[in-house]
Scaffold this motif. Structure first.
Motif, mmCIF file in Angstrom:
data_model
loop_
_atom_site.group_PDB
_atom_site.id
_atom_site.type_symbol
_atom_site.label_atom_id
_atom_site.label_comp_id
_atom_site.label_asym_id
_atom_site.label_seq_id
_atom_site.Cartn_x
_atom_site.Cartn_y
_atom_site.Cartn_z
ATOM 1 N N ARG A 442 59.305 36.659 35.443
ATOM 2 C CA ARG A 442 60.355 36.942 36.403
ATOM 3 C C ARG A 442 61.443 35.858 36.361
ATOM 4 O O ARG A 442 61.249 34.785 35.772
ATOM 5 C CB ARG A 442 59.769 37.032 37.821
ATOM 6 C CG ARG A 442 58.623 38.024 37.955
ATOM 7 C CD ARG A 442 59.023 39.418 37.505
ATOM 8 N NE ARG A 442 60.108 39.962 38.323
ATOM 9 C CZ ARG A 442 60.807 41.046 37.999
ATOM 10 N NH1 ARG A 442 60.582 41.685 36.865
ATOM 11 N NH2 ARG A 442 61.747 41.477 38.806
ATOM 12 N N TYR A 445 61.006 31.864 36.217
ATOM 13 C CA TYR A 445 59.759 31.440 35.579
ATOM 14 C C TYR A 445 60.116 30.501 34.426
ATOM 15 O O TYR A 445 61.114 30.707 33.732
ATOM 16 C CB TYR A 445 58.985 32.638 35.041
ATOM 17 C CG TYR A 445 58.052 33.280 36.040
ATOM 18 C CD1 TYR A 445 56.724 33.531 35.717
ATOM 19 C CD2 TYR A 445 58.492 33.642 37.311
ATOM 20 C CE1 TYR A 445 55.857 34.137 36.626
ATOM 21 C CE2 TYR A 445 57.641 34.239 38.231
ATOM 22 C CZ TYR A 445 56.322 34.481 37.882
ATOM 23 O OH TYR A 445 55.467 35.074 38.787
ATOM 24 N N SER A 465 55.330 30.318 37.403
ATOM 25 C CA SER A 465 56.240 30.750 38.458
ATOM 26 C C SER A 465 56.886 29.546 39.129
ATOM 27 O O SER A 465 56.339 28.431 39.103
ATOM 28 C CB SER A 465 55.482 31.562 39.497
ATOM 29 O OG SER A 465 54.567 30.742 40.206
ATOM 30 N N CYS A 470 51.362 31.014 39.947
ATOM 31 C CA CYS A 470 51.070 32.066 38.971
ATOM 32 C C CYS A 470 51.443 31.581 37.579
ATOM 33 O O CYS A 470 52.531 31.029 37.371
ATOM 34 C CB CYS A 470 51.838 33.333 39.311
ATOM 35 S SG CYS A 470 51.543 34.717 38.187
ATOM 36 N N GLU A 534 46.438 34.123 38.722
ATOM 37 C CA GLU A 534 46.851 33.711 40.062
ATOM 38 C C GLU A 534 46.110 32.429 40.425
ATOM 39 O O GLU A 534 44.905 32.303 40.180
ATOM 40 C CB GLU A 534 46.544 34.805 41.086
ATOM 41 C CG GLU A 534 47.429 36.030 40.952
ATOM 42 C CD GLU A 534 47.262 36.983 42.120
ATOM 43 O OE1 GLU A 534 46.806 36.536 43.189
ATOM 44 O OE2 GLU A 534 47.577 38.164 41.940
#
Length: 536
Positions: A442, A445, A465, A470, A534
């Motif tokens: 995303r 990132y 992230s 993440c 995660e």
């Protein structure tokens, strides 16, 4: 790459050297016998570029689909922009950027445009009396609005040609050779038009990050296939200065995106025409007459296209290494703003050829290009060419993400003249493989170190992230055997909470699998797999 972790005893790529027991149960859902183990170290302590986003363009057919295909357009836009995952299946590929064509007005000209293929003409907001009609471009505006609904907040407006009212020949294609098809006294008019369109969209709540005023200026665009114009570096610089002034006058924070080079090599060396190549030096060397690095709306950013330099694994890496070196020399960030499998120079030892290729073969090859653009050229944005089109000339999924079949479509014709007739559509393997990247890596990132025994048949990258909760890794396994990863995790900012994989292969479309935290990650044969870790 400098700073990567050193792993002792990297396993060779052959099954015999991996010496992993064959166990059918280890093959996961694919049923493949896993006989190969690959070691990989993901080190979150070593960081590289931050991602701006993944996108595609709305040339050419969205103008029709968004306007006329009222039954299918919602699902098509969901496939492109949705990030939602329902019952383990992503609804779409979560594009985070959208490139919007500022057409030249050949649609309004009709057959008088000289562009034979109706589907390659484009609308403009500019009318013959030089007023702006915001009811134009209805289909394109539909997809912009849908992208916004799905959370896209990065729009790039790009131009293939000046509006026909300002061109030398009154057409959207050029007859001016390597020079701009723009009247000498219309540079300011063209700049004002682009800035006004940007302001209109910004006022409507769209985040227009950039205007890209020229496209592939190294080509003359003198045919009747689509809109386009050649440009010399100094002509582009003149236009950029006018556009910079207009953006300032209108109080816009929108920046100017330069480059859109026909291939990567035009950015860093003299190629074909010195006046239209060596672009980085032309725009960012203070001694250059085309220098624009001091303009307030020109940041340290350049973009290029991945066409023609992707025929072999080693060749594409060498070119992209030079892109990264040149970008470092001039202190600029690099975007990859267009790719589809356009070339005809693919090595027969690395690609089976178009006649024998499946759609998945082409999608897997795209993954090679994405990976090397990200990890060798260090691009911070990656964009596919067209989001949707009608497949013809036996092209399979070479040039598109979503394949359209208008009602009554007869096949390989020179012109698609019935796009107003809603038909069917198909999400291709290329769409889903791009989704292995775009849905999970995303904006913001950051790439982190991933050390593995990389080759043209096995490669991957890792990303973290901005919240550091993440870590995402994307692997491509082109071999005929499944792969089990032997992972080493270094400097991770939290404990592992969960692991999920999303696999795209000939019979899977981002299929989710939930693992226990102690489980090994297994990659299907001939697949692209995204691993989502995660952290807590």
């Amino acid at each position: 790459m400098k700073g990567y972790s050193i792993i002792l005893g990297l396993l060779a790529l052959t099954a015999c050297s991996d010496n992993t027991p064959e166990n059918p149960e280890d093959g996961g859902d694919s049923g493949e016998i896993v006989s190969v183990e690959k070691r990989v170290t993901i080190d979150a302590g070593q960081t590289f570029q931050k991602m701006v986003g993944f996108g595609a363009s709305d040339c050419w057919t969205p103008a029709y689909i968004g306007k006329y295909w009222t039954s299918g357009r919602d699902r098509i836009s969901e496939l492109l922009f949705s990030s939602e995952i329902v019952d383990g299946q992503p609804k779409g590929i979560g594009l985070s950027m959208w490139r919007v064509n500022l057409g030249g007005g050949s649609t309004e000209q009709g057959d008088e445009s000289g562009i034979v293929d109706k589907s390659r003409r484009a609308e403009s907001y500019l009318t013959d009396n030089l007023s702006l009609d915001w009811t134009h471009c209805e289909g394109q505006r539909y997809f912009m609005s849908r992208a916004k609904e799905f959370g896209v907040n990065n729009y790039v407006l790009f131009s293939n040609t000046p509006p026909v009212q300002y061109t030398l020949n009154g057409k959207g294609f050029s007859q001016n050779g390597g020079s701009a098809n723009l009247k000498a006294d219309c540079y300011d008019d063209f700049a004002a038009y682009m800035a006004e369109v940007a302001k209109h969209y910004v006022d409507e709540g769209f985040s227009v990050s950039h205007i890209s005023p020229v496209n592939e200026p190294q080509y003359n665009w003198d045919g009747n296939g689509q809109e386009g114009s050649g440009w010399k570096n100094e002509e582009i610089a003149k236009l950029a200065r006018e556009l910079d002034s207009q953006l300032t006058q209108k109080g816009l924070s929108t920046n100017i995106l330069l480059g859109e080079s026909g291939d990567w090599e035009y950015l860093y060396k003299v190629k074909d025409d010195a006046n239209r190549s060596n672009v980085l030096s032309a725009f960012f060397s203070t001694s250059s007459s085309a220098y624009v690095g001091d303009l307030s709306h020109v940041k340290n950013l350049i973009c290029g296209h991945s066409y023609w330099t992707d025929g072999t694994w080693d060749g594409m890496r060498e070119v992209r290494k030079k892109v990264a070196e040149a970008a470092t020399q001039y202190g600029v960030e690099v975007w990859q703003s267009e790719w589809s499998m356009l070339g005809d120079n693919y090595s027969s030892s690395e690609f089976v050829g178009y006649d024998a290729a499946s759609e998945m073969d082409i999608a897997l090859y795209m993954s090679k290009v994405i990976h090397n653009d990200l990890t060798v050229a260090n691009v911070t944005s990656w964009n596919y060419w067209v989001a949707m089109d009608v497949s013809r000339w036996g092209q399979k999924n070479r040039f598109l993400l979503i394949s359209l079949t208008p009602k009554g479509w007869a096949g390989d014709k020179e012109s698609v003249d019935n796009l107003e007739e809603e038909g069917s559509f198909n999400a291709t393997a290329t769409l889903w493989v791009l989704g292995n990247y775009s849905r999970f890596i995303r904006p913001d990132y950051q790439r982190i170190s991933a050390t593995l025994n990389e080759s043209m048949s096995f490669f991957g990258s890792a990303w973290i992230s901005p919240q550091q909760d993440c870590i995402v890794a994307v692997y491509t396994n082109l071999s005929s055997k499944g792969v089990r990863l032997n992972e080493t995790r270094q400097n991770w900012p939290g404990e592992l909470k969960s692991i999920k994989t999303y696999t795209t292969s000939a019979n899977k479309q981002l299929v989710e699998k939930v693992l226990e935290t102690e489980d090994s990650v297994v990659l299907d044969a001939e697949s692209v797999t995204t691993v989502v870790y995660e952290l807590k």
